[in-house]
Design a protein around this motif. Structure first.
Motif, PDB file in Angstrom:
ATOM      1  N   VAL A 215       0.842  -1.201   0.000  1.00  0.00           N
ATOM      2  CA  VAL A 215       0.000   0.000   0.000  1.00  0.00           C
ATOM      3  C   VAL A 215       0.876   1.249   0.000  1.00  0.00           C
ATOM      4  N   ILE A 216       1.922   1.268   0.794  1.00  0.00           N
ATOM      5  CA  ILE A 216       2.830   2.421   0.849  1.00  0.00           C
ATOM      6  C   ILE A 216       3.506   2.632  -0.502  1.00  0.00           C
ATOM      7  N   ILE A 217       3.962   1.561  -1.115  1.00  0.00           N
ATOM      8  CA  ILE A 217       4.613   1.668  -2.432  1.00  0.00           C
ATOM      9  C   ILE A 217       3.631   2.160  -3.485  1.00  0.00           C
ATOM     10  N   SER A 218       2.396   1.659  -3.471  1.00  0.00           N
ATOM     11  CA  SER A 218       1.421   2.083  -4.486  1.00  0.00           C
ATOM     12  C   SER A 218       1.041   3.547  -4.307  1.00  0.00           C
ATOM     13  N   ILE A 219       0.965   4.034  -3.062  1.00  0.00           N
ATOM     14  CA  ILE A 219       0.671   5.455  -2.830  1.00  0.00           C
ATOM     15  C   ILE A 219       1.818   6.315  -3.355  1.00  0.00           C
ATOM     16  N   ALA A 220       3.044   5.904  -3.088  1.00  0.00           N
ATOM     17  CA  ALA A 220       4.206   6.656  -3.574  1.00  0.00           C
ATOM     18  C   ALA A 220       4.239   6.690  -5.098  1.00  0.00           C
ATOM     19  N   LEU A 221       3.976   5.565  -5.732  1.00  0.00           N
ATOM     20  CA  LEU A 221       3.955   5.518  -7.200  1.00  0.00           C
ATOM     21  C   LEU A 221       2.829   6.359  -7.771  1.00  0.00           C
ATOM     22  N   ALA A 222       1.687   6.377  -7.108  1.00  0.00           N
ATOM     23  CA  ALA A 222       0.558   7.183  -7.591  1.00  0.00           C
ATOM     24  C   ALA A 222       0.895   8.665  -7.610  1.00  0.00           C
ATOM     25  N   MET A 223       1.794   9.091  -6.729  1.00  0.00           N
ATOM     26  CA  MET A 223       2.191  10.501  -6.712  1.00  0.00           C
ATOM     27  C   MET A 223       3.298  10.801  -7.717  1.00  0.00           C
ATOM     28  N   VAL A 224       4.183   9.853  -7.969  1.00  0.00           N
ATOM     29  CA  VAL A 224       5.353  10.090  -8.805  1.00  0.00           C
ATOM     30  C   VAL A 224       5.058   9.919 -10.290  1.00  0.00           C
ATOM     31  N   VAL A 225       4.315   8.905 -10.684  1.00  0.00           N
ATOM     32  CA  VAL A 225       4.123   8.574 -12.102  1.00  0.00           C
ATOM     33  C   VAL A 225       3.468   9.711 -12.896  1.00  0.00           C
ATOM     34  N   PRO A 226       2.382  10.353 -12.425  1.00  0.00           N
ATOM     35  CA  PRO A 226       1.819  11.454 -13.227  1.00  0.00           C
ATOM     36  C   PRO A 226       2.798  12.598 -13.463  1.00  0.00           C
ATOM     37  N   SER A 227       3.631  12.915 -12.489  1.00  0.00           N
ATOM     38  CA  SER A 227       4.584  14.001 -12.687  1.00  0.00           C
ATOM     39  C   SER A 227       5.645  13.623 -13.710  1.00  0.00           C
ATOM     40  N   LEU A 228       5.981  12.343 -13.811  1.00  0.00           N
ATOM     41  CA  LEU A 228       6.938  11.917 -14.832  1.00  0.00           C
ATOM     42  C   LEU A 228       6.351  12.101 -16.224  1.00  0.00           C
ATOM     43  N   GLY A 229       5.053  11.842 -16.387  1.00  0.00           N
ATOM     44  CA  GLY A 229       4.402  12.052 -17.683  1.00  0.00           C
ATOM     45  C   GLY A 229       4.432  13.514 -18.087  1.00  0.00           C
ATOM     46  N   ASN A 230       4.157  14.405 -17.136  1.00  0.00           N
ATOM     47  CA  ASN A 230       4.211  15.842 -17.422  1.00  0.00           C
ATOM     48  C   ASN A 230       5.618  16.263 -17.805  1.00  0.00           C
ATOM     49  N   THR A 231       6.591  15.737 -17.111  1.00  0.00           N
ATOM     50  CA  THR A 231       7.971  16.092 -17.387  1.00  0.00           C
ATOM     51  C   THR A 231       8.366  15.683 -18.797  1.00  0.00           C
TER      52      THR A 231
END
Length: 134
Positions: A22-38
């Motif tokens: 659960v902790i890993i999935s929450i962290a990924l949910a925050m990081v992945v969209p910003s990588l797409g924008n970048t």
């Protein structure tokens, strides 16, 4: 972890695994969209830099060779013409829109002047813009 006889621990419980996942999935949910924008912003900046470099190249070539060059945008490509023949092409990603709609052309004169729109605007799907002044 559960203790086994002798005070040693053995393995992890299912609850501990679920908490970590659960902790890993929450962290990924925050990081992945910003990588797409970048990535999309990087593509826009790259297209803007390459377009500006193409325009400088066209202007320098026109002055150095003493001939006029024409450039236009069509089908996600900037195309430079010299004496009616294709001289250079620059691919632009399909996710980037180029404005103005018309005219989508510029003429680079041997005197160093550029005849065409005052600026070309490249815009990505997220509304970010890169402006190239001619």
């Amino acid at each position: 972890m559960r203790a086994v006889s002798g005070g040693r621990q053995r393995g992890v419980t299912l609850v501990e695994l679920i908490v970590v996942m659960v902790i890993i999935s929450i962290a990924l949910a925050m990081v992945v969209p910003s990588l797409g924008n970048t990535y999309e912003n990087w593509m826009l900046r790259s297209a803007g830099r390459r377009t500006a470099a193409l325009f400088r190249f066209a202007s320098d070539t026109a002055r150095r060779e003493g001939t006029n060059l024409a450039g236009y945008y069509e089908n996600h490509r900037f195309i430079l013409l010299r004496n009616g023949a294709v001289f250079r092409e620059l691919e632009i990603a399909p996710s980037i829109v180029v404005r103005p709609e018309k005219p989508r052309a510029a003429v680079f004169l041997k005197t160093g002047l550029v005849i065409g729109p005052e600026e070309f605007v490249l815009e990505n799907d997220r509304g970010r813009r890169a402006v190239i002044k001619s």
